[in-house]
Design an enzyme around this catalytic site. Structure first.
Site, short mmCIF file in Angstrom:
data_model
loop_
_atom_site.label_atom_id
_atom_site.label_comp_id
_atom_site.label_asym_id
_atom_site.label_seq_id
_atom_site.Cartn_x
_atom_site.Cartn_y
_atom_site.Cartn_z
N CYS A 70 0.86 -1.20 0.00
CA CYS A 70 0.00 0.00 0.00
C CYS A 70 0.89 1.24 0.00
CB CYS A 70 -0.94 0.03 1.21
SG CYS A 70 -2.41 -1.01 1.05
N ASN A 78 1.95 -15.90 -6.40
CA ASN A 78 2.03 -16.82 -5.28
C ASN A 78 0.81 -16.58 -4.39
OD1 ASN A 78 4.57 -17.89 -6.05
ND2 ASN A 78 5.59 -16.11 -5.18
N HIS A 96 -0.21 -9.19 -5.70
CA HIS A 96 0.74 -8.67 -6.70
C HIS A 96 1.06 -9.77 -7.70
CE1 HIS A 96 2.97 -10.37 -3.31
NE2 HIS A 96 3.87 -10.75 -4.19
N HIS A 109 3.87 -11.19 -10.43
CA HIS A 109 5.27 -11.15 -10.86
C HIS A 109 5.32 -11.25 -12.39
CE1 HIS A 109 7.07 -12.22 -6.83
NE2 HIS A 109 5.85 -12.66 -6.65
P1 5GP Z 1 5.84 -12.90 -2.94
O1 5GP Z 1 6.92 -13.74 -2.31
O2 5GP Z 1 4.89 -12.37 -1.88
O3 5GP Z 1 5.13 -13.56 -4.08
O4 5GP Z 1 6.57 -11.66 -3.59
C1 5GP Z 1 7.01 -10.57 -2.85
C2 5GP Z 1 8.08 -9.93 -3.67
O5 5GP Z 1 8.27 -8.62 -3.19
C3 5GP Z 1 9.44 -10.63 -3.56
O6 5GP Z 1 9.86 -11.02 -4.86
C4 5GP Z 1 10.35 -9.59 -2.93
O7 5GP Z 1 11.65 -9.61 -3.47
C5 5GP Z 1 9.63 -8.29 -3.24
N1 5GP Z 1 9.82 -7.25 -2.25
C6 5GP Z 1 9.76 -7.36 -0.90
N2 5GP Z 1 9.95 -6.17 -0.31
C7 5GP Z 1 10.12 -5.27 -1.32
C8 5GP Z 1 10.38 -3.86 -1.33
O8 5GP Z 1 10.46 -3.17 -0.31
N3 5GP Z 1 10.51 -3.27 -2.55
C9 5GP Z 1 10.42 -3.98 -3.72
N4 5GP Z 1 10.56 -3.32 -4.85
N5 5GP Z 1 10.18 -5.32 -3.74
C10 5GP Z 1 10.04 -5.95 -2.55
ZN ZN Z 2 -1.82 -3.26 0.99
#
Ligand code: 5GP
Ligand code: ZN
Length: 125
Positions: free
Chosen positions: A11, A86, A99, A101
């Site tokens: 957010c 994910n 989100h 990817h």
């Molecule tokens: P998830 O594991 O929830 O599918 O993906 C979360 C993604 O967010 C991960 O690939 C991680 O590297 C990325 N991520 C986590 N914290 C931050 C941040 O503060 N800034 C950015 N740009 N990416 C983040």
């Molecule tokens: Zn949020």
């Protein structure tokens, strides 16, 4: 601005991040820890915990979200790429704000893109 959670990382990023692309209701940022040569995250401004709650978006927003993903990939120079979500902790979700990817190997290329990003992360734990 859509409903947001004060203590949610994405957010905050949706409010004031360094975007690679921004559209009505959606932003795209570079992943801080890229798993491919190009690794972009598409984040809806509206807070939804996981893809399980995707029904919170109406038909127009859902269409717009999918179009925004495709537009973002094109904008960062990708023709071939993977789109991945994910869903839930054991599937590799670490940030509980929906989100998408986008993973790619560079313009016109599918090279160097890991084939099972989420699974590899889970297995590493
Ligand atoms: P998830 O594991 O929830 O599918 O993906 C979360 C993604 O967010 C991960 O690939 C991680 O590297 C990325 N991520 C986590 N914290 C931050 C941040 O503060 N800034 C950015 N740009 N990416 C983040
Ligand atoms: Zn949020």
């Amino acid at each position: 601005m859509p409903k947001q959670h004060d203590d949610c990382l994405f957010c905050s990023i949706a409010r004031e991040g360094a975007y690679v692309h921004k559209g009505k209701g959606f932003v795209a940022i570079n992943d801080i820890n890229p798993k491919a040569p190009v690794h972009v995250l598409v984040i809806p401004e509206r807070h939804v915990d996981t893809f399980r709650e995707v029904g919170a978006f109406d038909a127009r927003e859902s269409k717009r979200m999918l179009e925004f993903i495709a537009e973002t990939a094109e904008k960062v120079g990708l023709r071939d790429y993977r789109v991945l979500v994910n869903v839930g902790e054991s599937a590799g979700q670490t940030v509980f704000h929906l989100h998408w990817h986008i993973l790619g190997g560079g313009p016109g290329s599918t090279a160097d893109v890991p084939s099972a990003v989420a699974l590899a992360e889970v297995e590493d734990e």
